[in-house]
Write a protein that holds these residues in place. Structure first.
Motif, PDB file in Angstrom:
ATOM      1  N   SER A 185      76.521 -37.521 -47.349  1.00  0.00           N
ATOM      2  CA  SER A 185      77.737 -38.652 -47.913  1.00  0.00           C
ATOM      3  C   SER A 185      77.875 -38.962 -46.495  1.00  0.00           C
ATOM      4  N   LYS A 186      77.710 -38.275 -45.675  1.00  0.00           N
ATOM      5  CA  LYS A 186      78.249 -38.097 -43.981  1.00  0.00           C
ATOM      6  C   LYS A 186      79.798 -37.548 -44.584  1.00  0.00           C
ATOM      7  N   LEU A 239      81.731 -34.920 -32.529  1.00  0.00           N
ATOM      8  CA  LEU A 239      80.877 -35.400 -33.841  1.00  0.00           C
ATOM      9  C   LEU A 239      82.199 -35.732 -35.184  1.00  0.00           C
ATOM     10  N   VAL A 240      82.285 -34.514 -35.167  1.00  0.00           N
ATOM     11  CA  VAL A 240      82.729 -34.028 -37.061  1.00  0.00           C
ATOM     12  C   VAL A 240      84.544 -34.922 -37.027  1.00  0.00           C
ATOM     13  N   LYS A 241      85.050 -35.850 -37.488  1.00  0.00           N
ATOM     14  CA  LYS A 241      86.554 -36.192 -37.622  1.00  0.00           C
ATOM     15  C   LYS A 241      87.283 -36.438 -38.368  1.00  0.00           C
ATOM     16  N   GLN A 252      84.689 -36.176 -41.040  1.00  0.00           N
ATOM     17  CA  GLN A 252      83.274 -37.212 -41.206  1.00  0.00           C
ATOM     18  C   GLN A 252      82.270 -37.127 -40.136  1.00  0.00           C
ATOM     19  N   VAL A 253      81.092 -36.797 -40.870  1.00  0.00           N
ATOM     20  CA  VAL A 253      79.867 -36.659 -39.828  1.00  0.00           C
ATOM     21  C   VAL A 253      79.116 -37.868 -39.872  1.00  0.00           C
ATOM     22  N   ASP A 254      78.169 -37.813 -38.719  1.00  0.00           N
ATOM     23  CA  ASP A 254      76.451 -38.559 -38.969  1.00  0.00           C
ATOM     24  C   ASP A 254      75.570 -37.735 -38.458  1.00  0.00           C
ATOM     25  N   ARG A 303      67.723 -42.452 -37.770  1.00  0.00           N
ATOM     26  CA  ARG A 303      68.227 -41.581 -37.364  1.00  0.00           C
ATOM     27  C   ARG A 303      69.014 -41.027 -35.873  1.00  0.00           C
ATOM     28  N   ARG A 304      68.373 -41.437 -34.223  1.00  0.00           N
ATOM     29  CA  ARG A 304      69.581 -41.239 -33.684  1.00  0.00           C
ATOM     30  C   ARG A 304      70.112 -42.695 -33.937  1.00  0.00           C
ATOM     31  N   THR A 305      70.160 -43.778 -34.051  1.00  0.00           N
ATOM     32  CA  THR A 305      71.553 -44.867 -34.509  1.00  0.00           C
ATOM     33  C   THR A 305      71.402 -44.736 -36.389  1.00  0.00           C
ATOM     34  N   ARG A 306      72.601 -45.382 -36.628  1.00  0.00           N
ATOM     35  CA  ARG A 306      71.830 -45.522 -37.999  1.00  0.00           C
ATOM     36  C   ARG A 306      71.840 -47.459 -38.567  1.00  0.00           C
ATOM     37  N   ILE A 307      71.398 -48.217 -37.310  1.00  0.00           N
ATOM     38  CA  ILE A 307      70.929 -49.506 -37.418  1.00  0.00           C
ATOM     39  C   ILE A 307      70.627 -50.036 -38.262  1.00  0.00           C
ATOM     40  N   ALA A 308      69.381 -49.091 -39.473  1.00  0.00           N
ATOM     41  CA  ALA A 308      68.735 -49.045 -40.819  1.00  0.00           C
ATOM     42  C   ALA A 308      69.560 -49.124 -41.765  1.00  0.00           C
ATOM     43  N   PHE A 309      71.261 -48.824 -41.378  1.00  0.00           N
ATOM     44  CA  PHE A 309      71.801 -49.226 -42.622  1.00  0.00           C
ATOM     45  C   PHE A 309      72.700 -49.581 -42.838  1.00  0.00           C
TER      46      PHE A 309
END
Length: 553
Positions: free
Chosen positions: A65-66, A101-103, A171-173, A493-499
């Motif tokens: 859930s990031k 990365l963690v916000k 949250q985090v990627d 995974r390196r980007t999250r373009i897939a979703f």
């Protein structure tokens, strides 16, 4: 000095090292627990290797859930120790270990009753704040009136909601963070090799002294010598125990968690929203200019490699969210769908396995072999420490204590100063300040490595697609520094373009393949195969959504 870069040359060197060196610790599994254990061991001065049969974070660690959070629901179960531990880790990540990365992210807990519910939930959130200790990286919770909620979150139904309490988590990627932990481990000397499958353990009598692994790219078999082997296999634990002929002290059950991704316009709110359901909780999570909504919690016994959401999963998420939203969200609004598997651990009766919390368990079923399972993403560092604490007993020498509580991830150093200098960086680079912010929040102080790619070819400063913020330079960087070996690695995974992209990245898959082909030494056939692999995977991911849309047309 060691280098954090993961790329084709590094992989070749890693395979040679696996074949020729003797390691103190061999780690099986490249999820967040595995890379966390690798960092813990390497930073103690141990010689460490990690093998992963897919990509870093290819499984559960890219499908969460990031969220980095204490787990409000555990308060109702009176598990204060677990909540305190998770909140401590959250504060560390936001403030020092990975602030790039963690916000922090705010959530509204909608109230349906004016008095009793506000008192009960308010007391719980007060305890949630108190349990984090003296660190104060995130604000305290606060009570909001019905009038204020109408302004902050117009999408919450005014006829049902009588106010709310706002609290903060982070949250985090997840895939990016897992990768950065892996690179940090490499920076401290760990040998990292992906697409390397562990096929069997090597034994000297009853003691495990290494493993035979196979490079899945070449098919070559490699014998790895190690004083202790640590398995961090998550939902694969039961299968690998059986494969290795080991009787563990625990079993792992799989639970599927599905999520949907919506455009920002679908829900009008300045903060995230958390809803209590009959079975668990549902999060509506801000994600840049989108929303992630989930999750489900259903038993799962199918394919571990590619779990996908079902039509029922998507319907459940929509129905639960629509209990409090107006206008209601519709399946046609959904941009993407993804599902992940939770490894839920249960200790066997009479075993000597150590259950260190209700969430994770460490096990030493035979000399020279240690495993860990269960846990939550937020406490990965503690899990890495716990499993290495047990593993070093097999080294038969004094080993330093864990220092990862004070060890920032690569890119964290100087991040806060660079954020203050974003305008100057934009001016110097000729890149828009909004893009600089995007890059800083993905690479932190490693942003200069992106600039180097752009300096070598100014076209790399162009957006990959007008729809999203990613630059072409980031696609190159994914292969030259982050170990990506396929179109799927880059887009999922390196980007999250897939979703994140409206078409899941299908239209730009060929462009990505063309950009990375020279670095990976691909010919036309290899490019076509990698694109086909990605689009096939994408089709499976989006099948549930397609079925739902077909039914509603």
């Amino acid at each position: 000095m060691f280098d954090s870069q993961l790329n084709p040359a590094q992989r070749i060197a890693a395979l040679k090292s696996l074949a020729s060196d003797e390691f103190d610790v061999l780690i099986i599994g490249g999820g967040v627990t595995g890379v966390g254990a690798a960092l813990d061991a390497a930073s103690r001065g141990l010689k460490v290797a990690l093998v992963e049969n897919q990509d870093i974070a290819a499984g559960t660690s890219s499908r969460s859930s990031k969220l980095i959070h204490g787990g409000l629901r555990y308060l109702e179960q009176y598990d204060f120790k677990l909540v305190r531990e998770a909140l401590h880790e959250r504060e560390l990540m936001v403030s020092s270990l990975a602030p790039h990365l963690v916000k922090p992210v705010g959530f509204l807990y909608p109230l349906h009753e004016k008095y009793r519910e506000r008192t009960y939930v308010g007391a719980g959130l007060a305890l949630y704040d108190v349990l984090r200790g003296f660190q104060r990286a995130l604000p305290w919770h606060k009570h909001l009136s019905e009038k204020k909620i109408a302004t902050i979150a117009p999408s919450l139904r005014g006829d049902l909601i009588n106010g709310a309490i706002k609290y903060f988590d982070a949250q985090v990627d997840d895939a990016r963070h897992t990768l950065v932990v892996a690179r940090t481990a490499a920076r401290h000397g760990a040998i990292i090799a992906t697409r390397v499958q562990c096929e069997e353990l090597i034994r000297d009598g009853k003691r495990v002294v290494g493993a035979k692994v196979r490079d899945l790219n070449s098919g070559k078999k490699i014998t790895v010598s190690a004083k202790v082997t640590v398995m961090c296999a998550g939902v694969w634990s039961d299968e690998l125990h059986e494969k290795f002929g080991i009787k563990p002290g625990y079993k792992v059950a799989m639970s599927k968690g599905a999520h949907i991704v919506l455009p920002k316009s679908a829900i009008k709110s300045e903060a995230g929203i958390i809803l209590k359901t009959s079975v668990s909780v549902l999060f509506i999570i801000p994600w840049a200019d989108k929303w992630i909504v989930g999750t489900t919690d259903t038993p799962y016994k199918a394919d571990r490699t590619n779990p996908v959401a079902t039509k029922e999963d998507v319907e459940y998420i929509i129905d639960q969210a629509n209990r409090v939203l107006h206008p209601k969200i519709d399946a046609a609004d959904i941009l993407g769908v993804y599902a992940g598997l939770r490894p839920l651990v249960a200790n066997a009766a009479g075993s000597t396995t150590t259950k260190l919390s209700r969430e994770h368990t460490v096990d030493r079923p035979v000399p020279g072999f240690v495993s860990i399972a269960g846990g939550k993403y937020t406490t990965y560092r503690v899990m890495g420490k716990d499993v290495i604490d047990l593993a070093v007993n097999d080294l038969r020498r004094i080993v330093a204590e864990s220092i990862t509580e004070k060890l920032p991830a690569i890119g964290a150093d100087g991040y806060f100063a660079l954020v203050q200098q974003s305008a100057q960086l934009a001016q110097m680079s000729g890149i828009a300040q909004t893009t600089i912010t995007h890059l800083l929040d993905r690479y932190g102080s490693l942003i200069n490595e992106i600039f180097e790619i752009i300096d070598a070819d100014k076209k790399m400063a162009e957006p990959l697609t007008p729809e999203l913020a990613y630059l072409k330079a980031e696609i190159i960087y994914a292969v030259t520094h982050e170990g990506a070996q396929s179109v799927d690695d880059v887009l999922s995974r390196r980007t999250r373009i897939a979703f994140e992209a409206s078409d899941g990245g299908e239209a730009i898959a060929a462009t990505v393949a063309t950009l990375i082909a020279p670095i990976l030494g691909w010919d036309a056939a290899a490019k076509k195969a990698s694109v086909s692999e990605f689009t096939s995977h994408l089709k499976n991911e989006r099948a549930a959504l397609d079925k739902l849309l077909t039914r509603t047309r």
